[in-house]
Design a protein around this motif. Structure first.
Motif, PDB file in Angstrom:
ATOM      1  N   GLY A  71       0.802  -1.212   0.000  1.00  0.00           N
ATOM      2  CA  GLY A  71       0.000   0.000   0.000  1.00  0.00           C
ATOM      3  C   GLY A  71       0.834   1.261   0.000  1.00  0.00           C
ATOM      4  O   GLY A  71       0.329   2.329   0.310  1.00  0.00           O
ATOM      5  N   TYR A  72       2.116   1.159  -0.358  1.00  0.00           N
ATOM      6  CA  TYR A  72       3.022   2.294  -0.255  1.00  0.00           C
ATOM      7  C   TYR A  72       2.977   3.243  -1.449  1.00  0.00           C
ATOM      8  O   TYR A  72       3.839   4.075  -1.603  1.00  0.00           O
ATOM      9  N   GLY A  73       2.016   3.100  -2.333  1.00  0.00           N
ATOM     10  CA  GLY A  73       2.008   3.887  -3.556  1.00  0.00           C
ATOM     11  C   GLY A  73       2.005   5.384  -3.309  1.00  0.00           C
ATOM     12  O   GLY A  73       1.455   5.869  -2.326  1.00  0.00           O
ATOM     13  N   THR A  74       2.629   6.126  -4.219  1.00  0.00           N
ATOM     14  CA  THR A  74       2.710   7.580  -4.127  1.00  0.00           C
ATOM     15  C   THR A  74       1.989   8.196  -5.313  1.00  0.00           C
ATOM     16  O   THR A  74       2.273   7.872  -6.468  1.00  0.00           O
ATOM     17  N   ASP A  75       1.052   9.099  -5.022  1.00  0.00           N
ATOM     18  CA  ASP A  75       0.198   9.668  -6.051  1.00  0.00           C
ATOM     19  C   ASP A  75       0.953  10.617  -6.972  1.00  0.00           C
ATOM     20  O   ASP A  75       0.719  10.638  -8.176  1.00  0.00           O
ATOM     21  N   SER A  76       1.858  11.419  -6.413  1.00  0.00           N
ATOM     22  CA  SER A  76       2.574  12.382  -7.245  1.00  0.00           C
ATOM     23  C   SER A  76       3.842  12.847  -6.551  1.00  0.00           C
ATOM     24  O   SER A  76       3.920  12.880  -5.314  1.00  0.00           O
ATOM     25  N   VAL A  77       4.832  13.200  -7.360  1.00  0.00           N
ATOM     26  CA  VAL A  77       6.078  13.807  -6.896  1.00  0.00           C
ATOM     27  C   VAL A  77       6.260  15.106  -7.664  1.00  0.00           C
ATOM     28  O   VAL A  77       6.119  15.136  -8.888  1.00  0.00           O
ATOM     29  N   ALA A  78       6.562  16.183  -6.954  1.00  0.00           N
ATOM     30  CA  ALA A  78       6.789  17.463  -7.622  1.00  0.00           C
ATOM     31  C   ALA A  78       8.017  18.130  -7.035  1.00  0.00           C
ATOM     32  O   ALA A  78       8.188  18.183  -5.809  1.00  0.00           O
TER      33      ALA A  78
ATOM     34  N   ALA B 232      -0.235   6.610 -14.748  1.00  0.00           N
ATOM     35  CA  ALA B 232       0.950   6.877 -15.576  1.00  0.00           C
ATOM     36  C   ALA B 232       0.766   8.065 -16.512  1.00  0.00           C
ATOM     37  O   ALA B 232       1.611   8.317 -17.368  1.00  0.00           O
ATOM     38  N   ASP B 233      -0.306   8.815 -16.344  1.00  0.00           N
ATOM     39  CA  ASP B 233      -0.643   9.854 -17.317  1.00  0.00           C
ATOM     40  C   ASP B 233      -0.073  11.229 -16.996  1.00  0.00           C
ATOM     41  O   ASP B 233      -0.362  12.188 -17.698  1.00  0.00           O
ATOM     42  N   GLY B 234       0.712  11.355 -15.949  1.00  0.00           N
ATOM     43  CA  GLY B 234       1.314  12.648 -15.646  1.00  0.00           C
ATOM     44  C   GLY B 234       1.419  12.887 -14.165  1.00  0.00           C
ATOM     45  O   GLY B 234       1.038  12.044 -13.354  1.00  0.00           O
ATOM     46  N   GLU B 235       1.923  14.064 -13.802  1.00  0.00           N
ATOM     47  CA  GLU B 235       2.026  14.438 -12.396  1.00  0.00           C
ATOM     48  C   GLU B 235       0.826  15.288 -11.999  1.00  0.00           C
ATOM     49  O   GLU B 235       0.558  16.337 -12.582  1.00  0.00           O
ATOM     50  N   LYS B 236       0.121  14.822 -10.970  1.00  0.00           N
ATOM     51  CA  LYS B 236      -1.076  15.499 -10.499  1.00  0.00           C
ATOM     52  C   LYS B 236      -0.746  16.746  -9.667  1.00  0.00           C
ATOM     53  O   LYS B 236      -1.580  17.632  -9.516  1.00  0.00           O
ATOM     54  N   LEU B 237       0.443  16.783  -9.095  1.00  0.00           N
ATOM     55  CA  LEU B 237       0.862  17.911  -8.273  1.00  0.00           C
ATOM     56  C   LEU B 237       1.843  18.762  -9.061  1.00  0.00           C
ATOM     57  O   LEU B 237       2.722  18.232  -9.754  1.00  0.00           O
ATOM     58  N   ALA B 238       1.705  20.090  -8.956  1.00  0.00           N
ATOM     59  CA  ALA B 238       2.609  20.984  -9.662  1.00  0.00           C
ATOM     60  C   ALA B 238       2.902  22.207  -8.807  1.00  0.00           C
ATOM     61  O   ALA B 238       2.027  22.711  -8.103  1.00  0.00           O
ATOM     62  N   VAL B 239       4.151  22.666  -8.876  1.00  0.00           N
ATOM     63  CA  VAL B 239       4.597  23.861  -8.157  1.00  0.00           C
ATOM     64  C   VAL B 239       4.642  25.016  -9.150  1.00  0.00           C
ATOM     65  O   VAL B 239       5.257  24.911 -10.212  1.00  0.00           O
ATOM     66  N   ASP B 240       3.996  26.116  -8.813  1.00  0.00           N
ATOM     67  CA  ASP B 240       3.949  27.273  -9.693  1.00  0.00           C
ATOM     68  C   ASP B 240       5.347  27.892  -9.793  1.00  0.00           C
ATOM     69  O   ASP B 240       5.895  28.344  -8.781  1.00  0.00           O
TER      70      ASP B 240
END
Length: 223
Positions: A46-53, A113-121
């Motif tokens: 269950g260690y999955g990570t949703d996004s890395v930014a 696998a479709d992209g990063e859900k989190l983004a830093v402006d």
């Protein structure tokens, strides 16, 4: 060399250049780095990570978003996610406050696998955007402490019942100032689908994320 990797069921990792190896960031490591203790990570799948930014202006700053209750045993009853920030290249983290907003994510979802859900402006790195699993798009103006769901006041888009999978900032248009906050002017958010058409949608904001326009209207892309 700066490298980060996320997985659907196997933590997130940072590349350690001196030792030439990968270290998990979600679990507690022998050197004291990481986030969760052994008692908090008793279901390894269950260690999955949703996004890395990564902060585009400071590569030592990295964010992780993952469900705090995701487990292979209980099949993620809520999928509520939390955000964690590191200022030392993914070694030590402090939590934000996404759970207060009850935002959902799913690292093992069909569109992982479709992209990063989190983004830093890049125009203001205290501003974060996050595409949720089923609740549309969110924004934080204070480094992840509080979150606001779109649409904002006076805006009709984007929808609040769809999944967003990728957020990008246009290069070149510069910034705008809204209510005293500097924001990148042009932003794109990609959704998986919209109930009103046959495919995914691309939303564009040209005013720092205040209002959005579906620029893919009429495109029936089933991918």
């Amino acid at each position: 060399t700066i490298r980060y990797a996320r997985t659907d069921v196997g933590s997130a990792y940072r590349w350690d250049n001196p030792t030439q190896q990968w270290f998990p960031m979600r679990v507690s490591n022998a050197d004291g780095s990481g986030i969760q203790s052994a008692s908090e990570t008793d279901a390894p799948t269950g260690y999955g990570t949703d996004s890395v930014a990564v902060d585009p202006t400071n590569k030592s700053v990295v964010y992780l978003v993952f469900p705090t209750e995701h487990s292979a045993d209980i099949q993620a009853p809520t999928n509520y996610v939390e955000i964690y920030k590191s200022v030392d290249g993914g070694k030590n983290f402090t939590p934000g406050n996404m759970t207060a907003a009850a935002i959902t994510g799913n690292p093992n979802g069909a569109n992982r696998a479709d992209g990063e859900k989190l983004a830093v402006d890049p125009g203001n790195t205290a501003v974060l955007y996050y595409g949720s699993d089923t609740q549309g798009l969110y924004r934080s103006l204070n480094d992840g402490t509080t979150w606001t769901q779109y649409p904002l006041s006076g805006s009709s888009t984007p929808p609040t019942n769809i999944e967003f999978v990728n957020i990008q900032f246009a290069k070149g248009p510069g910034t705008v100032t809204v209510n005293g906050v500097v924001l990148s002017k042009t932003i794109y958010a990609v959704s998986v689908n919209n109930n009103g058409d046959a495919g995914g949608d691309v939303y564009q904001s040209s005013d720092g994320g205040q209002t959005w326009t579906d620029i893919s209207t009429g495109v029936t892309d089933t991918a």
